[in-house]
Enzyme design. Structure first.
Site, mmCIF file in Angstrom:
data_model
loop_
_atom_site.group_PDB
_atom_site.id
_atom_site.type_symbol
_atom_site.label_atom_id
_atom_site.label_comp_id
_atom_site.label_asym_id
_atom_site.label_seq_id
_atom_site.Cartn_x
_atom_site.Cartn_y
_atom_site.Cartn_z
ATOM 1 N N SER A 234 -84.469 -106.188 29.050
ATOM 2 C CA SER A 234 -82.567 -105.117 28.000
ATOM 3 C C SER A 234 -82.583 -106.707 27.836
ATOM 4 O O SER A 234 -81.833 -107.849 28.357
ATOM 5 C CB SER A 234 -81.995 -104.972 29.259
ATOM 6 O OG SER A 234 -80.299 -104.791 28.112
ATOM 7 N N HIS A 236 -79.157 -106.538 26.389
ATOM 8 C CA HIS A 236 -77.665 -106.603 26.726
ATOM 9 C C HIS A 236 -77.166 -105.196 24.695
ATOM 10 O O HIS A 236 -76.469 -105.428 24.519
ATOM 11 C CB HIS A 236 -76.667 -106.701 27.190
ATOM 12 C CG HIS A 236 -75.131 -106.739 27.402
ATOM 13 N ND1 HIS A 236 -75.442 -106.527 29.291
ATOM 14 C CD2 HIS A 236 -74.243 -106.176 26.908
ATOM 15 C CE1 HIS A 236 -74.161 -105.781 29.869
ATOM 16 N NE2 HIS A 236 -73.478 -106.156 28.131
ATOM 17 N N GLY A 268 -83.351 -100.426 25.271
ATOM 18 C CA GLY A 268 -83.371 -100.922 23.991
ATOM 19 C C GLY A 268 -83.299 -99.844 22.521
ATOM 20 O O GLY A 268 -84.955 -100.148 22.782
ATOM 21 N N VAL A 270 -83.470 -96.593 22.568
ATOM 22 C CA VAL A 270 -83.350 -95.556 22.808
ATOM 23 C C VAL A 270 -83.098 -94.234 21.881
ATOM 24 O O VAL A 270 -81.888 -93.976 21.824
ATOM 25 C CB VAL A 270 -83.655 -95.257 24.189
ATOM 26 C CG1 VAL A 270 -84.164 -93.886 24.163
ATOM 27 C CG2 VAL A 270 -84.941 -95.953 24.460
ATOM 28 N N ARG A 271 -83.600 -93.489 21.015
ATOM 29 C CA ARG A 271 -82.996 -92.957 19.788
ATOM 30 C C ARG A 271 -83.700 -91.602 20.201
ATOM 31 O O ARG A 271 -82.917 -90.819 19.204
ATOM 32 C CB ARG A 271 -82.721 -93.425 18.857
ATOM 33 C CG ARG A 271 -82.134 -94.480 18.705
ATOM 34 C CD ARG A 271 -80.501 -94.586 19.033
ATOM 35 N NE ARG A 271 -79.849 -96.063 18.969
ATOM 36 C CZ ARG A 271 -79.726 -96.628 20.120
ATOM 37 N NH1 ARG A 271 -80.341 -96.456 21.262
ATOM 38 N NH2 ARG A 271 -78.742 -97.832 19.915
#
Length: 341
Positions: A234, A236, A268, A270-271
């Site tokens: 990640s 962030h 990161g 994730v939709r």
């Protein structure tokens, strides 16, 4: 209540802090930290989006994967899908404050449990936010994970003890929070950790210990040497360092270096369910999700969060059917083409 209605309510209630864009690509919110955007020009947030978009799925329809199993086992728990709610704090600071910290935390944690997965809770410059997360974990009989900012080790160990008292199933630090603007603005000392400091933290608890914020092979190898149980690949959310690589850029190399030695989570942009499949195909064991959970909470509290996660599960299952994956272990790099390479 449906997903469209939840997103519309979230858009209204977040008062411009998040536009709930059709494509959550980091453009509209660039530089909005505090807020929901990426730092600086927003390049790192945008790169998370672009690098994941450049992973393409291989459509395959001659097979017997007609009813895929999306479940996994992780941290001693069986989850309905390889999705864990990411640690998020600062409803009043970053999201507009329609929900109190307690309301947001309860929505995320309880909604995750209702969807048969688990949530991570976070830490903040305001110590009350960490406690709010622990209180939410207590409400679900400890079925949650506490993530702590990279403070001085003595302070982190104090926070670990509180997590143990709350019955949390695991703890960790988001070491990528070392440069968080919001922490600096409130005079909270955070920073990087040495290998010896990480070993001290790992040895301070019997709970599984997670290190969130790994973005290179060298750090992944050091995490294994420190003895931690899991890492989260990640940056962030692109909120701490401008012009970094995206998670999908670095995940495969990290998996090559430490896969099988440690649990690997990816966090990161994730939709949708296809994004979960992409990260699993790149070698992750599971993913973290943040912004869609926030939308669910702001649009429908815990039921909104459940709706969001259930939608992820349905999309993942459909993607597995159309790529020929019977179960999560069947998802590998033959199911994708990586245009980043």
């Amino acid at each position: 209540m449906n997903l469209k209605e939840v997103k519309q309510l979230a858009r209204e209630r977040m008062k411009g802090y998040c536009r709930v864009c059709k494509e959550c690509n980091g453009i509209a919110c660039a530089g909005e930290v505090p807020g929901m955007g990426g730092c600086g020009s927003g390049d790192s947030f945008k790169r998370n989006y672009e690098s994941l978009k450049n992973i393409k799925l291989v459509l395959k329809t001659i097979h017997d994967a007609k009813n895929p199993d999306t479940s996994i086992e992780i941290f001693g728990r069986k989850l309905d899908l390889p999705l864990i709610t990411a640690p998020v704090t600062g409803s009043s600071i970053n999201m507009g404050g329609y929900l109190s910290e307690e309301e947001y935390s309860d929505s995320a944690v309880i909604g995750s449990i209702k969807a048969n997965t688990i949530a991570m809770t976070g830490d903040s410059a305001n110590p009350d936010f960490y406690i709010a997360g622990l209180n939410s974990i207590k409400k679900v009989n400890g079925e949650g994970i506490a993530i702590i900012k990279p403070r001085e080790n003595s302070k982190i160990i104090e926070c670990i003890r509180k997590a143990e008292e709350a019955g949390a199933i695991a703890v960790g630090i988001d070491i990528d929070g070392a440069g968080l603007v919001t922490m600096a603005l409130h005079g909270q000392p955070v920073g990087p950790k040495t290998l010896e400091e990480l070993k001290e933290l790992k040895e301070s608890t019997k709970l599984p210990f997670i290190l969130k914020g790994i973005m290179c092979v060298e750090d992944a190898l050091l995490a294994v040497e420190a003895g931690v149980d899991a890492i989260v690949v990640s940056n962030h959310g692109g909120r701490v360092l401008n012009h970094s690589l995206g998670v999908a850029d670095v995940l495969s190399d990290i998996v090559k270096a430490v896969g099988g030695k440690i649990t690997i989570l990816a966090d990161g942009n994730v939709r949708e369910g296809t994004d979960i499949l992409k990260y699993i195909a790149l070698g992750a064991d599971a993913v973290l999700v943040a912004r869609p959970i926030i939308w669910g909470a702001y649009g429908g509290y815990d039921e909104g969060v459940k709706l969001v996660i259930d939608n992820f599960k349905n999309e993942l299952k459909q993607a597995m059917i159309l790529t020929g994956c019977k179960d999560i272990k069947s998802i590998d790099n033959t199911k994708i083409v990586n245009l980043n390479r």
